[in-house]
Design a protein around this motif. Sequence first.
Motif, PDB file in Angstrom:
ATOM      1  N   TYR A 228     -25.191  20.187 -40.648  1.00  0.00           N
ATOM      2  CA  TYR A 228     -23.987  20.206 -41.476  1.00  0.00           C
ATOM      3  C   TYR A 228     -24.210  19.416 -42.758  1.00  0.00           C
ATOM      4  N   PRO A 229     -23.801  19.967 -43.886  1.00  0.00           N
ATOM      5  CA  PRO A 229     -23.939  19.214 -45.138  1.00  0.00           C
ATOM      6  C   PRO A 229     -23.009  18.007 -45.146  1.00  0.00           C
ATOM      7  N   ALA A 230     -23.372  17.019 -45.936  1.00  0.00           N
ATOM      8  CA  ALA A 230     -22.551  15.816 -46.022  1.00  0.00           C
ATOM      9  C   ALA A 230     -21.157  16.151 -46.552  1.00  0.00           C
ATOM     10  N   LYS A 231     -20.169  15.458 -46.012  1.00  0.00           N
ATOM     11  CA  LYS A 231     -18.791  15.669 -46.458  1.00  0.00           C
ATOM     12  C   LYS A 231     -18.470  14.706 -47.601  1.00  0.00           C
ATOM     13  N   PRO A 232     -18.118  15.226 -48.756  1.00  0.00           N
ATOM     14  CA  PRO A 232     -17.675  14.328 -49.826  1.00  0.00           C
ATOM     15  C   PRO A 232     -16.243  13.866 -49.547  1.00  0.00           C
ATOM     16  N   ASP A 233     -15.822  12.838 -50.222  1.00  0.00           N
ATOM     17  CA  ASP A 233     -14.439  12.392 -50.101  1.00  0.00           C
ATOM     18  C   ASP A 233     -13.560  13.261 -50.998  1.00  0.00           C
ATOM     19  N   VAL A 234     -12.689  14.056 -50.368  1.00  0.00           N
ATOM     20  CA  VAL A 234     -11.752  14.864 -51.152  1.00  0.00           C
ATOM     21  C   VAL A 234     -10.674  13.920 -51.682  1.00  0.00           C
ATOM     22  N   PRO A 235     -10.511  13.829 -52.989  1.00  0.00           N
ATOM     23  CA  PRO A 235      -9.519  12.897 -53.544  1.00  0.00           C
ATOM     24  C   PRO A 235      -8.128  13.151 -52.971  1.00  0.00           C
ATOM     25  N   VAL A 236      -7.421  12.062 -52.635  1.00  0.00           N
ATOM     26  CA  VAL A 236      -6.074  12.212 -52.081  1.00  0.00           C
ATOM     27  C   VAL A 236      -5.117  12.834 -53.089  1.00  0.00           C
ATOM     28  N   ASP A 237      -5.479  12.708 -54.367  1.00  0.00           N
ATOM     29  CA  ASP A 237      -4.615  13.302 -55.389  1.00  0.00           C
ATOM     30  C   ASP A 237      -5.140  14.659 -55.864  1.00  0.00           C
ATOM     31  N   ALA A 238      -6.089  15.258 -55.119  1.00  0.00           N
ATOM     32  CA  ALA A 238      -6.560  16.604 -55.465  1.00  0.00           C
ATOM     33  C   ALA A 238      -5.373  17.554 -55.418  1.00  0.00           C
ATOM     34  N   PRO A 239      -5.295  18.480 -56.362  1.00  0.00           N
ATOM     35  CA  PRO A 239      -4.128  19.354 -56.428  1.00  0.00           C
ATOM     36  C   PRO A 239      -3.976  20.223 -55.186  1.00  0.00           C
ATOM     37  N   VAL A 240      -2.757  20.387 -54.732  1.00  0.00           N
ATOM     38  CA  VAL A 240      -2.447  21.307 -53.634  1.00  0.00           C
ATOM     39  C   VAL A 240      -2.474  22.720 -54.200  1.00  0.00           C
ATOM     40  N   VAL A 241      -3.371  23.565 -53.694  1.00  0.00           N
ATOM     41  CA  VAL A 241      -3.488  24.923 -54.217  1.00  0.00           C
ATOM     42  C   VAL A 241      -2.711  25.928 -53.367  1.00  0.00           C
ATOM     43  N   LEU A 242      -2.465  25.568 -52.099  1.00  0.00           N
ATOM     44  CA  LEU A 242      -1.723  26.463 -51.203  1.00  0.00           C
ATOM     45  C   LEU A 242      -0.764  25.626 -50.366  1.00  0.00           C
ATOM     46  N   LYS A 243       0.502  26.011 -50.401  1.00  0.00           N
ATOM     47  CA  LYS A 243       1.506  25.340 -49.579  1.00  0.00           C
ATOM     48  C   LYS A 243       2.275  26.400 -48.807  1.00  0.00           C
ATOM     49  N   VAL A 244       2.221  26.298 -47.482  1.00  0.00           N
ATOM     50  CA  VAL A 244       2.862  27.270 -46.604  1.00  0.00           C
ATOM     51  C   VAL A 244       3.998  26.573 -45.864  1.00  0.00           C
ATOM     52  N   GLU A 245       5.192  27.163 -45.927  1.00  0.00           N
ATOM     53  CA  GLU A 245       6.355  26.581 -45.262  1.00  0.00           C
ATOM     54  C   GLU A 245       7.011  27.620 -44.352  1.00  0.00           C
ATOM     55  N   GLY A 246       7.094  27.280 -43.073  1.00  0.00           N
ATOM     56  CA  GLY A 246       7.837  28.103 -42.117  1.00  0.00           C
ATOM     57  C   GLY A 246       7.280  29.504 -41.933  1.00  0.00           C
TER      58      GLY A 246
END
Length: 505
Positions: free
Chosen positions: A247-265
Amino acid sequence: MTQPPVLALNNVSKSFGPIEVLHNIDLALQAGSVHALIGENGAGKSTTMKILAGYQPPSAGQVRLDKQIVTFGSLQDGEAAGIVMIHQEFNLAEQLTVEQNIFLGRELKRGLLLDKSEMRRLTRDYLSRVACDVSPDALVSSLSNSEKQMVEIAKALSREARVLIMDEPTAVLTNRETEVLFEQVAALRDAGTAILLTSHKLDEVAAHSDQVTIMRDGAVVHAGPTAAMTEDEMAIAMVGRDVSALYPAKPDVPVDAPVVLKVEGLSVPGFAENVSFELRQGEILGIGGLIGSGRTEVMEGLAALRPASAARVTLFDREVRFKRPGDAQQAGLCYLTEDRKLRGLLLERGMRENLTLANLHKFGGMLINRAAEEAALTAAIAEFDIRTGTRGVKVGNMSGGNQQKLLLAKVMLSEPRVLIVDEPTRGIDIGTKQQIYAFLRNLADAGHAIIVITSEMPELIGLADRVLVMRSGRISGALEDSDINEGAIVRLSMGLPAEQTPEMA
């Protein structure tokens, strides 16, 4: 004194036209022994098995049954000699019942009439042996993939084979179904059956086989007792390179990275209810849970591949409602199916047609620009390391790993910004897995957002930046960073808290 093999290949080669795909193969199957045949996709395992079972003749060399040279003209000849093969691709008649499939071509009769009561009794017995709780009257088309595989195994048991050849038998099975299968394998071995097993799951090979033969590029590179090799040594022999860093190393995804997909209900009738989650740019989001938990169905509903409803879906800050898969594709969201053979690729067509079919608008209007298609195929072969003897090969004749790479190339031709990948490495060797993991991580690093649905626990832990676990059509919990571990995933899959309390220890 060692008994002579029940079935053996001596110096066997196989050519398709001018291309030799097997080179001087020696393989011997002993009664009362499980022999594992492993190698990368495209190493020649399937062709070797087909020659053993009578599906294909060798171009050179000998097939020996009980030391006698034999020539099988068809699979029926092989079965008549007591050689039965369980295929990786289901070999069932979809519109017939389970009972009809088990006895197809060898129906039992009482006088001039079919002995339906005896066939029904035996069908129930065979299904019971593999703990498969389906009705003998059920149409095969109505069964899940794992149920179909158990029917294939029950069908093989009904043949009372001297030699049983199993091609990736556990690829679509649950853990419990896998346990039941290997209980039957052990019973058959103890009864004197010679068993050949192929599997990309090296832990299965180590645990359940007595001998192992390893193939690479159409030749045998190792043969000997399984116990004499570690899983790492098997992997290195298969691919010819170190795959310890799977498995390739996991970088730290910034906590403020933009939400590109939001699914509700999001709800999918009969499969999932009120599912909500977010996906960030540069993130690989894993979806875990038991088979039947609704993982695949909820993502198919999101991509408009099955009926679904949602309170709200936001993609790149725009509210969207997809009526057709093409709408999702046009908006930048693509779904890569778990079933590459039935739903992902046209097996009777070539690579070029499969690659460009979903994006023909990019290759001309009324007339297709074949030169542009060929150029796209050349680029895909290089980028995804698709290995075939010739560009003109039918996709159905390609190995599973190369089919999966082609399917990835096909989906990426749509230039998705959000990619949903369902069971990306099912039935694929460890070397190709390493390539696909690296490709997915590189996509995420380049700013794509990726959802990976997988039944493979190490894959979920090793690849995903964050994991959602589903149970009974709902999200039962979420895990991040060091909280992503097998115990927590299993507990959430069973409806328990992710953290083990002292009382639960």
